[in-house]
Every structure is written in C-alpha cells, then in structure tokens.
Design a protein around this motif. Structure first.
Motif, PDB file in Angstrom:
ATOM      1  N   ASN A  75      -2.902   0.952   0.974  1.00 52.49           N
ATOM      2  CA  ASN A  75      -2.947   1.907   1.555  1.00 52.49           C
ATOM      3  C   ASN A  75      -2.061   2.338   1.974  1.00 52.49           C
ATOM      4  OD1 ASN A  75      -4.061   4.906   1.556  1.00 52.49           O
ATOM      5  ND2 ASN A  75      -4.655   4.391   4.012  1.00 52.49           N
ATOM      6  N   ASN A  76      -1.106   1.657   0.969  1.00 50.94           N
ATOM      7  CA  ASN A  76       0.161   2.204   0.355  1.00 50.94           C
ATOM      8  C   ASN A  76       1.169   2.232   2.464  1.00 50.94           C
ATOM      9  OD1 ASN A  76       1.247   2.032  -1.766  1.00 50.94           O
ATOM     10  ND2 ASN A  76       0.136   4.269  -1.474  1.00 50.94           N
ATOM     11  N   GLY A  77       0.624   1.009   3.411  1.00 52.85           N
ATOM     12  CA  GLY A  77       0.971   1.087   4.930  1.00 52.85           C
ATOM     13  C   GLY A  77       0.315   2.046   5.836  1.00 52.85           C
ATOM     14  N   ALA A  78      -0.333   3.104   5.252  1.00 57.07           N
ATOM     15  CA  ALA A  78      -1.019   4.188   6.553  1.00 57.07           C
ATOM     16  C   ALA A  78      -1.597   3.422   6.910  1.00 57.07           C
ATOM     17  CB  ALA A  78      -1.481   5.088   5.556  1.00 57.07           C
ATOM     18  N   ASP A 123       0.130 -12.209   5.595  1.00 57.61           N
ATOM     19  CA  ASP A 123       0.997 -11.879   4.533  1.00 57.61           C
ATOM     20  C   ASP A 123      -0.192 -11.972   3.289  1.00 57.61           C
ATOM     21  OD1 ASP A 123       0.104 -14.835   4.359  1.00 57.61           O
ATOM     22  OD2 ASP A 123       2.129 -15.529   4.650  1.00 57.61           O
ATOM     23  N   ALA A 124      -0.953 -12.096   3.269  1.00 56.90           N
ATOM     24  CA  ALA A 124      -1.700 -11.601   2.080  1.00 56.90           C
ATOM     25  C   ALA A 124      -1.437 -10.413   1.257  1.00 56.90           C
ATOM     26  CB  ALA A 124      -3.443 -12.440   2.216  1.00 56.90           C
ATOM     27  N   LEU A 135       1.989  -2.474   3.628  1.00 60.00           N
ATOM     28  CA  LEU A 135       3.192  -2.298   2.877  1.00 60.00           C
ATOM     29  C   LEU A 135       2.977  -2.954   1.426  1.00 60.00           C
ATOM     30  CD1 LEU A 135       5.777   0.090   4.189  1.00 60.00           C
ATOM     31  CD2 LEU A 135       4.027   0.677   2.602  1.00 60.00           C
ATOM     32  N   ASN A 136       3.237  -4.430   1.569  1.00 58.80           N
ATOM     33  CA  ASN A 136       2.737  -5.426   0.856  1.00 58.80           C
ATOM     34  C   ASN A 136       1.789  -5.090   0.012  1.00 58.80           C
ATOM     35  OD1 ASN A 136       1.861  -6.046   3.611  1.00 58.80           O
ATOM     36  ND2 ASN A 136       1.894  -8.387   2.241  1.00 58.80           N
ATOM     37  N   HIS A 137       0.509  -4.464   0.111  1.00 52.91           N
ATOM     38  CA  HIS A 137      -0.373  -5.004  -0.284  1.00 52.91           C
ATOM     39  C   HIS A 137      -1.004  -4.135  -1.488  1.00 52.91           C
ATOM     40  CE1 HIS A 137      -2.273  -4.873   3.992  1.00 52.91           C
ATOM     41  NE2 HIS A 137      -1.716  -6.051   3.714  1.00 52.91           N
ATOM     42  N   THR A 138      -1.232  -5.416  -2.642  1.00 54.67           N
ATOM     43  CA  THR A 138      -0.851  -4.729  -3.916  1.00 54.67           C
ATOM     44  C   THR A 138      -3.178  -5.247  -4.845  1.00 54.67           C
ATOM     45  OG1 THR A 138      -0.352  -7.124  -4.555  1.00 54.67           O
ATOM     46  CG2 THR A 138       1.360  -5.324  -4.089  1.00 54.67           C
ATOM     47  N   LYS A 139      -3.561  -6.070  -3.834  1.00 57.05           N
ATOM     48  CA  LYS A 139      -5.188  -6.119  -3.809  1.00 57.05           C
ATOM     49  C   LYS A 139      -6.090  -5.804  -2.952  1.00 57.05           C
ATOM     50  CE  LYS A 139      -3.786 -10.308  -6.470  1.00 57.05           C
ATOM     51  NZ  LYS A 139      -3.509 -12.142  -6.058  1.00 57.05           N
TER      52      LYS A 139
END
Length: 359
Positions: free
Chosen positions: A227-230, A262-263, A331-335
């Motif tokens: 969710n792009n850091g929301a 950090d996942a 912000l680091n989430h992609t999955k």
C-alpha cells in the motif's frame, strides 16, 4: 472459469457411500448428537468432496445453537507462570515449545506469543493456492460469470446470516482482499484438519478451561497487497466484539508469506504489553471513530513497545481481543501477503453476533 480437477473427481465418485454418510449424519442430528454427526463426516470425508464439505460447514454453524454450553466459570483470566517477564517485545518460541503454559504466559503476560514454524511448507503452498481460488471464485460470483455458482471453492451456506448469497450491481470484489473461511467449504475442511493435527483443540481447551469455538465472521483467509507506505488503523478487536470483560478469546494469525520487518510484504505492527483494557477511539489523531489515535499509541509505546516482527511463511502469532495492532505497510513492499486469521472463543461466552462455529 475452470473448476479444479481434484474437486471435479470428488463430485463424480462415491455417490452411494456419500448418501449413506449424509443419511447417518441426519439421523444423529435428529437424535440431538451434533458432535457425532460432525465427527462422522469429518473422519469419513475429504476437502475435495464438495457435498460433504458443505454439509460440515452447515452442521458446525447449526450445532452451536442446539448444544448445551456451560455457564462461564469465575477463574478468568487464568494464572500464568510469568515465564516471559522481562522480555522486550513479544516472546518468541518454536512450534515444538508451544503448550498451554506458554500460551497463557504469552497472551496474558505479554499481550501475545510468536510461534515459529507452526505450519509446514506443503500446507503453506496449498493454503496460498486455496486463497487465490476462493477470491477468484467470489469475484466471478459477484460478476455473475456463467457457471460460477457451481464452483465449489466459493459457496455460502444458507445458515450464514448477514450477507447475500449472490451479488448485484457490478464488480464488488477482486482477487485481493479477505473472505470468510466458511464461504469456502474445502478451505474450512483443510484448516480444521490442520488445527486437529497440531493439537489446537486440546491446547485451547486447556487455555479456556472449556471447549473452544470458531466463528463465521472472525475466521478469514486474506491476500493483502502493498500500500505504498500508507497507514492503516490501530485497533483492538475487543472494541467490536461486545463486552470485552465478558468474552474470552485467542486469535491465531498465520503468515503464509515472508512478511514484516525487512521483508517484501506487509506484516503487522503490534503493541507488545500485557495491559488488558480497551483504549479510547476516535480521538487524538484517529482518522475513524473505531481506531485508536496515533498520539495515544505513541504514549502507550513509552512503556509497551511497538514492534513489527519479521515472519517467515508458516510462522504464527497468538493474541487476544485486548491487543492493539494494525497492518504494517512500508515503502519497501512489492509483494502480496497471504495469511489466515482465526479467532477462537470460549464456548460459554462466544458472542452470538459473530455466529459461533463448533470446532
């Protein structure tokens, strides 16, 4: 749309035996033996037999209202041995170390308990596939795709209250989100099978000092997208469940994806502490009337730290309705994050509006 071949084979085979089992189950129900009927179908059936799996869901929901439950006992909350006192954050144990004493000391003493490696790799992969099937089948049902009503992965029992069986008004669902586990009889069958295998019924019976039950509305499978850091809302489930001082709960959250810390997938942010109270909502920076404001969370964190544990797929977290938590977006989430969340209640105090399910 395609129906899974393993389920199709289950539909085509053994009709005579299946009818005999269903008749025996009906006879047991007529005599008032709901547990006997559930055990019969549970032991003889399989997740890929849609008729038996659906009947089991209905029986489990019907059974609670028809069975006798004890009056709530007065030795609650139970004593614990304080084995995790002095630990920072949440206590963290391996699955082989999980017992009644650890569960009590974790939830009641520190607000929760992390259990590493609770679910095996084969079951993790199977449950992720199940969630994809369930969410796709529900989306196709909402879109009225021809044949969607025959997909066994999404079927709402007529005993479930409070929601439509079919959906109108265009697409309301996607392949991201959460679904009630009971809306997928094959998934329900497999999850209860897993809970039996790890001895969860006995563990929770010892924790509550009475039989545990599940519920329709507080047992979900979920696929959460980045969710792009929301931020999401800090909340306590005790706010929604009625009189928090009267109910007795234990929530089991199982990560099916590496997440948190950090996942690459969002985890959970949790307040680690044993304070047993429902905090005020809708104030001090809260965006909604049901959430706890960030200013209050910051104040609580001075004595009870906020943590975002790193979970591997198969790791689990136990906590109860007093725990303050939220989804941890970064912000680091992609999955996407896959998970199963199952709230258990002491049978004597289970909130009826959650539709208790016999376990």
């Amino acid at each position: 749309m395609s129906i899974d071949s393993t389920l199709r084979s289950g539909q085509d085979a053994g009709m005579g035996r299946e009818n005999e089992l269903l008749q025996k189950a009906d006879q047991l129900v007529d005599s008032g033996d709901f547990r006997g009927a559930i055990s019969l179908l549970e032991e003889a059936g399989r997740f890929d037999d849609p008729t038996l799996a659906r009947r089991l869901v209905s029986l489990r929901i019907q059974a609670y209202a028809e069975m006798e439950w004890p009056e709530p006992h007065d030795h609650w909350p139970p004593h614990h041995d304080g084995r995790f006192e002095g630990e920072a954050g949440f206590p963290d144990i391996q699955a082989v170390e999980l017992d009644e004493g650890a569960l009590k000391a974790g939830i009641l003493g520190r607000g929760g308990l992390i259990v590493r490696g609770l679910m095996d790799e084969q079951r993790i992969e199977s449950m992720r596939e199940n969630i994809d099937r369930v969410l796709l089948a529900r989306m196709e049902a909402s879109d009225e795709v021809p044949g969607a009503e025959n997909n066994p992965w999404y079927h709402r029992s007529e005993n479930v209250r409070g929601g439509p069986t079919q959906f109108r008004g265009g697409q309301r669902f996607t392949t991201i989100g959460s679904a009630w586990s009971v809306d997928s009889p094959p998934t329900t069958f497999q999850l209860i099978e897993f809970y039996r295998e790890i001895g969860l019924h006995g563990l929770l019976r010892g924790y509550f000092d009475e039989d545990p039950v599940l519920s329709v509305r507080k047992w979900v499978v979920r696929c959460a997208a980045p969710n792009n850091g929301a931020s999401s809302g800090w909340h306590q489930d005790g706010y929604f469940l009625g009189d928090a001082s009267a109910i007795r709960t234990a929530n089991l959250w199982i990560a099916l994806t590496d997440c948190g810390g950090d996942a690459d997938a969002p985890g959970l942010e949790i307040v680690a502490g044993g304070e047993r109270k429902i905090h005020e909502t809708g104030t001090r920076g809260s965006p909604f009337d049901w959430t706890v404001g960030q200013d209050l969370v910051d104040e609580i964190a001075l004595t009870s730290p906020v943590v975002c544990p790193r979970f591997k797929a198969g790791d689990a977290l136990f906590f109860d309705h007093y725990n303050l938590h939220r989804t941890g977006f970064g912000l680091n989430h992609t999955k996407n994050r896959y998970a199963v969340e199952t709230w258990f209640f002491a049978g004597s105090t289970a909130p009826h509006k959650q539709q208790p399910v016999v376990f």
